[in-house]
Design an enzyme around this catalytic site. Structure first.
Site, PDB file in Angstrom:
ATOM      1  N   GLU A 207       0.869  -1.195   0.000  1.00  0.00           N
ATOM      2  CA  GLU A 207       0.000   0.000   0.000  1.00  0.00           C
ATOM      3  C   GLU A 207       0.888   1.220   0.000  1.00  0.00           C
ATOM      4  OE1 GLU A 207      -2.202  -0.155   3.648  1.00  0.00           O
ATOM      5  OE2 GLU A 207      -3.117  -2.048   3.079  1.00  0.00           O
TER       6      GLU A 207
ATOM      7  N   LYS B 297       2.259   4.579   1.535  1.00  0.00           N
ATOM      8  CA  LYS B 297       2.358   5.112   2.904  1.00  0.00           C
ATOM      9  C   LYS B 297       2.024   6.604   2.834  1.00  0.00           C
ATOM     10  CE  LYS B 297       5.247   4.959   7.009  1.00  0.00           C
ATOM     11  NZ  LYS B 297       5.056   6.327   7.453  1.00  0.00           N
TER      12      LYS B 297
ATOM     13  N   ASP C   6       1.446  10.322   3.820  1.00  0.00           N
ATOM     14  CA  ASP C   6       2.162  11.164   4.769  1.00  0.00           C
ATOM     15  C   ASP C   6       1.184  12.113   5.455  1.00  0.00           C
ATOM     16  OD1 ASP C   6       4.176  12.257   6.187  1.00  0.00           O
ATOM     17  OD2 ASP C   6       5.080  13.355   4.527  1.00  0.00           O
TER      18      ASP C   6
ATOM     19  N   TYR D 291      -6.973   2.146   6.316  1.00  0.00           N
ATOM     20  CA  TYR D 291      -6.150   1.014   5.909  1.00  0.00           C
ATOM     21  C   TYR D 291      -6.173  -0.171   6.876  1.00  0.00           C
ATOM     22  CZ  TYR D 291      -3.012   3.958   8.675  1.00  0.00           C
ATOM     23  OH  TYR D 291      -2.485   4.765   9.650  1.00  0.00           O
TER      24      TYR D 291
ATOM     25  N   LYS E 175      10.766   3.363   3.316  1.00  0.00           N
ATOM     26  CA  LYS E 175      10.683   4.829   3.278  1.00  0.00           C
ATOM     27  C   LYS E 175      11.493   5.358   2.101  1.00  0.00           C
ATOM     28  CE  LYS E 175       9.550   7.408   6.502  1.00  0.00           C
ATOM     29  NZ  LYS E 175       9.480   7.458   7.934  1.00  0.00           N
TER      30      LYS E 175
ATOM     31  N   CYS F 137      11.631  48.766   9.777  1.00  0.00           N
ATOM     32  CA  CYS F 137      11.104  48.214   8.530  1.00  0.00           C
ATOM     33  C   CYS F 137      12.070  48.530   7.395  1.00  0.00           C
ATOM     34  CB  CYS F 137       9.727  48.819   8.255  1.00  0.00           C
ATOM     35  SG  CYS F 137       9.145  48.507   6.585  1.00  0.00           S
TER      36      CYS F 137
ATOM     37  N   CYS G  27      10.341  51.310   4.972  1.00  0.00           N
ATOM     38  CA  CYS G  27      10.014  52.691   5.330  1.00  0.00           C
ATOM     39  C   CYS G  27      10.829  53.215   6.509  1.00  0.00           C
ATOM     40  CB  CYS G  27       8.519  52.814   5.650  1.00  0.00           C
ATOM     41  SG  CYS G  27       8.074  52.007   7.207  1.00  0.00           S
TER      42      CYS G  27
ATOM     43  N   CYS H 292       5.870  45.781  10.745  1.00  0.00           N
ATOM     44  CA  CYS H 292       6.102  47.211  10.600  1.00  0.00           C
ATOM     45  C   CYS H 292       4.799  47.889  11.020  1.00  0.00           C
ATOM     46  CB  CYS H 292       6.417  47.528   9.141  1.00  0.00           C
ATOM     47  SG  CYS H 292       6.151  49.248   8.723  1.00  0.00           S
TER      48      CYS H 292
ATOM     49  N   CYS I 101       3.321  52.891   5.495  1.00  0.00           N
ATOM     50  CA  CYS I 101       4.524  52.280   4.903  1.00  0.00           C
ATOM     51  C   CYS I 101       4.266  52.010   3.415  1.00  0.00           C
ATOM     52  CB  CYS I 101       4.821  50.975   5.628  1.00  0.00           C
ATOM     53  SG  CYS I 101       6.040  49.940   4.823  1.00  0.00           S
TER      54      CYS I 101
HETATM   55  S1  IVH Z   1      -0.409   0.326   8.809  1.00  0.00           S
HETATM   56  C1  IVH Z   1       0.166  -1.966  12.637  1.00  0.00           C
HETATM   57  N1  IVH Z   1      -0.727   1.427   6.440  1.00  0.00           N
HETATM   58  O1  IVH Z   1       2.537   5.126   9.009  1.00  0.00           O
HETATM   59  C2  IVH Z   1       0.025  -1.256  11.330  1.00  0.00           C
HETATM   60  N2  IVH Z   1       0.195   2.759   8.189  1.00  0.00           N
HETATM   61  O2  IVH Z   1       4.997   4.490  10.681  1.00  0.00           O
HETATM   62  C3  IVH Z   1       0.162   0.187  11.462  1.00  0.00           C
HETATM   63  N3  IVH Z   1       0.680   5.065   7.513  1.00  0.00           N
HETATM   64  O3  IVH Z   1       1.251   5.300  12.269  1.00  0.00           O
HETATM   65  C4  IVH Z   1      -0.072   1.044  10.355  1.00  0.00           C
HETATM   66  N4  IVH Z   1      -0.031   4.900   5.433  1.00  0.00           N
HETATM   67  O4  IVH Z   1       0.270   6.806  10.463  1.00  0.00           O
HETATM   68  C5  IVH Z   1      -0.306   1.596   7.703  1.00  0.00           C
HETATM   69  N5  IVH Z   1      -1.099   2.270   4.313  1.00  0.00           N
HETATM   70  C6  IVH Z   1      -0.681   2.442   5.565  1.00  0.00           C
HETATM   71  C7  IVH Z   1      -0.185   3.686   6.021  1.00  0.00           C
HETATM   72  C8  IVH Z   1       0.253   3.789   7.344  1.00  0.00           C
HETATM   73  C9  IVH Z   1       0.491   5.707   6.347  1.00  0.00           C
HETATM   74  C10 IVH Z   1       1.275   5.671   8.727  1.00  0.00           C
HETATM   75  C11 IVH Z   1       0.485   5.499   9.994  1.00  0.00           C
HETATM   76  C12 IVH Z   1       1.376   4.826  10.961  1.00  0.00           C
HETATM   77  C13 IVH Z   1       2.729   5.132  10.399  1.00  0.00           C
HETATM   78  C14 IVH Z   1       3.700   4.060  10.811  1.00  0.00           C
END
Ligand code: IVH
Length: 670
Positions: free
Chosen positions: A113, A115, A117, A222, A310, A404, A407, A422, A427
Site C-alpha cells: 500500500e 504510505k 504522509d 487502511y 521509506k 522596517c 520605510c 512594521c 509604509c
Molecule cells: S499500517 C500496525 N498502512 O505510518 C500497522 N500505516 O509508521 C500500522 N501510515 O502510524 C499502520 N499509510 O500513520 C499503515 N497504508 C498504511 C499507512 C500507514 C500511512 C502511517 C500510519 C502509521 C505510520 C507508521
C-alpha cells in the site's frame, strides 16, 4: 405537506445527501453538480429548522459543531495503534520477506500500500454510527478529536451496515489544497504551514471545529482495530470490506505473490510519487493472511507482519547567499532566503521562505550556510536543516531588523507572537502590497493589473489607494512605459468591470487581517452590504459560521480605523458595488447537465483548478470515462482515460479547445 410526508422527505434527503457526499468525497466521482447538492442540503436545513426534534446526529447538516472545545479529552485505545518498522533499501525489504517466510514456514502473500504522509487516526462506530475519533497519540492513549473528524467529508457519519467497528487510517491534506490554503493564509496575513502534513496536523488540533471544517482534509482507511461479528481472513478482504462499508480506501494497493513484484512497485512509486495529488513517504508491505499476522505478532512497537519502505526525500544541498526581509500587506516582515539556484523535484529553486525569526533560530540557519532543501507538497521550497559541520567560520547570524526595511518605521514583535510587523500605517511597501492584493485574482480580479503594473502606477504617482484606480484616465495611462492605447483601454475596462464584483470579493480585497475568502463569503451572504458589516457588533460577527473571536476582533479593528472608513466611502463614491447581488441563477451554470473528465497534465494550471472551474459552471466532473461522459479534456501525457474515450467514441478536447468552449459559454472572459 403533512408532518408524516415531511418526515419521510427528511429521511429521503439525508439518504440522498449521504449518497452524493459519498460519490463526491469518497469515490471522487460526483453524479450531480455542486449547485444541485446545495439545493438538497438547503431543503433539508429548512425542514430541520421546522422540525428540530427530527434532527439526527448523523444528519449531513450536523458535520460542524458550533462550540469550541477547551482542550481535548484523553482516549485510551481499546486496541493499541502500532507504528511500523522502517526499511530503507531493497535488500532490507527482501530480508523482511525472507524472515516472514521462515517464520510462517510456507510461502507468503503480501499486500503493498502507499504510505500516506499524514496523521494516523482511529474511528469508532457503534451500530454503524460514528461515535468517536481520536489521534494515535503514543499508540495507547490519544486525544478525542471527534468534533474535528466529523467535519472531514470523506468520513462517513453512518456506515452502510449497522456494525460495531473500529478502523484506522491516515488523515491528510492534498497538495493542491495545501498550496491553496497557504495562498489564502498569505493573503489574509496568517502564517504559512511548512508542508501538507503540518497543515493537516494543525487543522485536526483546532479547538474550534468551525475552523477545522474549512480545512480541506481527507482520509484513507487502511486497517481494522476490531469488528464485531465479521469473519475476515485476509488483509485484502479487510480493504474490500472497508470500501464496502463506505470508507475511502486508497486505490493503489495490490496483492503480490512474490517480493520482486513488490519491489517493482516500490521503484515505480518512488519515481512517480510526484504524480499523486497527495504526499506519500513510502510503501507499506503487509502480510496478507490475518492468521499469519496473528502468529507473527508484534515487537514492543511494531508488527512483525508489516514494514514500511521509506523513500529517500528528494533533497538537495545549496547555499544561503543572503536573507532578505519582505514586507507584506499587513506589515508582517518575512525573512526570505536567497539561495544558490538548485534543481529539486522538477524545477529550479532560488528562494525559500524562512517564515519568521523563531524558525531561523530553531534551525540555526545563517547567511553563507549550506542547507538541505526539499519541496513541501512537492511545490513549496522548504529548508529542512542547516549543515553546521560544513561552516567555514565566515557565516553570519541573521537577526530581524528593528526597523522596517521599506520605510524605516518601527518593527515590533508583540509578546507571544512569532511575527514581527512594521507598525507604520503609511509604509509604502505595505501600501503597494495592499493594492496588489486588492487587484489580485481572488480579490477584485482586475485583469492586466499584476504586481509590476501596480508598482508602475504607484511609482508614477497615479495611485496611492484603491479608490484611485477608479479615477485613472486613458491620458494618464498613455504616459506610462509599456502602455499602448489598446492596453490602456483594456485596463480601464477591466477596472470598470471590477466595480460590479460581488461583495464577498470586495470584502476580501479590503485586506482585513485574518479575513480569508471563506469568511468574506459568509460575511457577505449574512450581512448583504458592506455598511452592514462595518456596523456589525462583536456578537453579530461571532454568530457567523467561519468567524471566531480573533477574526471578529480584526474586523472591528479594521472598520474602526479612520483611514479605512475613508477608503470605503471613496470606493462607494467612485461606484464600487457595496451590496450583495441576488443569488445564483441558471445563467451562471452554463455547463449544467454536462459530464466531464479531465486527464493528463495541463499547462499553466492544475487539474484541480480546471475541475473547480468546471464544477462552478455546473458541470458534473467525474473521475472515470463512461458512455455517459460528454467530453474528456486531455492534457499532455493523458493515458488510459484518453484511450477509453477513444474506444467509446467520447468527444475529447485539448486544453485550447476547452478554453474556447468556456469562452463561448461565458465561463471565462475573452
Ligand atoms: S499500517 C500496525 N498502512 O505510518 C500497522 N500505516 O509508521 C500500522 N501510515 O502510524 C499502520 N499509510 O500513520 C499503515 N497504508 C498504511 C499507512 C500507514 C500511512 C502511517 C500510519 C502509521 C505510520 C507508521
Amino acid at each position: 405537506m403533512s408532518r408524516e410526508a415531511d418526515r419521510r422527505r427528511m429521511e429521503e434527503l439525508r439518504e440522498l445527501l449521504r449518497y452524493h457526499n459519498y460519490r463526491y468525497h469518497v469515490l471522487d466521482d460526483p453524479e450531480i453538480s455542486d449547485a444541485a447538492f446545495d439545493r438538497l442540503m438547503n431543503e433539508l436545513i429548512a425542514l430541520e429548522d421546522r422540525y428540530p426534534e427530527w434532527v439526527t446526529p448523523d444528519s449531513p447538516t450536523q458535520r460542524v459543531g458550533h462550540t469550541p472545545a477547551e482542550g481535548f479529552e484523553t482516549v485510551t485505545h481499546t486496541v493499541p495503534l502500532f507504528s511500523l518498522s522502517n526499511v530503507f533499501s531493497e535488500d532490507d525489504v527482501r530480508a523482511f520477506a525472507e524472515r516472514a517466510q521462515r517464520w510462517a514456514g510456507t510461502s507468503v502473500d503480501f499486500v503493498w500500500e502507499l504510505k500516506i504522509d499524514g496523521l494516523a487516526v482511529s474511528l469508532t462506530y457503534e451500530e454503524g454510527l460514528f461515535i468517536q475519533g481520536a489521534t494515535r497519540g503514543d499508540g495507547v492513549e490519544g486525544e478525542d478529536i471527534t468534533q474535528n473528524l466529523r467535519t472531514v467529508r470523506s468520513i462517513p457519519l453512518r456506515l452502510g451496515q449497522a456494525v460495531d467497528i473500529n478502523v484506522r487510517g491516515e488523515v491528510f491534506m492534498n497538495k493542491a489544497a495545501f498550496v491553496q490554503l497557504n495562498r489564502q493564509r498569505e493573503e489574509s496575513g496568517e502564517g504559512l504551514f511548512a508542508n501538507p502534513r503540518n497543515a493537516a496536523a494543525g487543522s485536526l488540533r483546532q479547538l474550534d471545529p468551525r475552523i477545522a471544517a474549512q480545512r480541506p482534509l481527507d482520509i484513507f482507511l487502511y486497517s481494522i482495530g476490531y469488528v464485531r461479528d465479521q469473519e475476515l481472513q485476509y488483509h485484502s478482504e479487510v480493504l474490500d470490506y472497508l470500501a464496502a462499508l463506505g470508507f475511502k480506501v486508497n486505490p493503489h494497493a495490490c496483492r503480490c505473490q512474490d517480493i520482486d513484484e513488490v519491489l517493482a512497485y516500490v521503484r515505480h512509486w518512488s519515481e512517480n510519487r510526484g504524480e499523486l495529488p497527495y504526499d506519500i513517504d513510502g510503501v507499506v508491505i503487509k502480510i496478507n493472511s490475518l492468521a499469519l499476522q496473528e502468529k507473527l505478532g508484534y515487537t514492543s512497537r511494531s508488527p512483525r507482519w508489516a514494514t514500511a519502505y521509506k523513500f529517500p526525500a528528494e533533497q538537495k544541498l545549496t547555499t544561503v547567499l543572503d536573507i532578505q526581509v519582505q514586507v507584506g500587506r499587513t506589515g508582517a516582515l518575512t525573512p526570505l532566503a536567497q539561495l544558490e539556484p538548485v534543481r529539486v523535484a522538477g524545477s529550479t529553486v532560488s528562494r525559500a521562505t524562512l517564515h519568521n525569526e523563531d524558525y531561523i533560530r530553531e534551525k540555526d540557519i545563517r547567511i553563507g550556510d549550506t542547507v538541505v532543501l526539499q519541496k513541501a507538497g512537492d511545490v513549496i521550497p522548504e529548508i529542512v536543516a542547516s549543515r553546521p559541520e560544513l561552516r567555514s567560520g565566515r557565516e553570519q547570524r541573521f537577526s530581524m531588523p528593528k526597523q522596517c526595511p521599506a520605510c524605516g518605521g518601527d518593527a515590533v514583535r508583540p509578546e507571544g507572537e512569532a511575527v514581527t510587523r512594521c507598525v507604520n500605517n503609511s509604509c509604502p511597501a505595505q501600501r503597494l502590497e495592499k493594492l496588489i492584493h486588492f487587484a489580485s485574482r481572488s480579490a477584485m480580479d482586475i485583469e492586466g493589473l499584476g504586481p509590476a503594473r501596480m508598482q508602475q502606477l504607484v511609482e508614477a504617482g497615479l495611485v496611492a489607494g484603491a479608490a484611485d484606480l477608479y479615477r485613472l484616465t486613458e491620458e494618464q495611462l498613455l504616459k506610462l512605459e509599456r502602455m499602448g492605447p489598446k492596453s490602456a483601454r483594456n485596463l480601464l475596462q477591466a477596472i470598470e468591470a471590477s466595480k460590479k464584483q460581488p461583495l464577498s470579493r470586495l470584502l476580501f480585497a479590503l485586506g482585513i487581517r485574518l479575513v480569508g475568502i471563506e469568511a468574506a463569503r459568509d460575511l457577505a451572504s449574512h450581512f448583504g452590504s458592506l455598511q452592514a458589516v462595518a456596523k456589525a457588533s462583536l456578537d453579530e460577527l461571532l454568530a457567523i459560521r467561519s468567524v471566531g473571536p480573533k477574526i471578529a476582533a480584526s474586523i472591528l479593528d479594521f472598520f474602526s480605523e479612520e483611514a479605512n472608513q475613508r477608503l470605503i466611502s471613496e470606493l462607494a463614491a467612485v461606484g464600487v458595488t457595496m451590496e450583495e447581488s441576488r443569488g445564483r441563477n441558471d445563467a451562471e451554470e452554463p455547463l449544467q447537465g454536462i459530464t466531464v473528465v479531465v486527464t493528463g497534465r495541463l499547462e499553466g494550471c492544475s487539474r484541480d483548478e480546471v475541475e473547480m472551474l468546471l464544477r462552478e459552471a455546473g458541470a458534473n466532473v467525474t473521475g472515470s470515462v463512461s458512455s455517459q461522459t460528454d467530453f474528456v479534456v486531455a492534457g499532455e501525457r493523458a493515458g488510459s482515460k484518453l484511450e477509453r474515450a477513444n474506444q467509446l467514441g467520447v468527444r475529447t478536447l485539448s486544453q485550447g479547445e476547452l478554453w474556447q468552449l468556456l469562452r463561448e459559454r461565458g465561463v471565462v472572459d475573452d
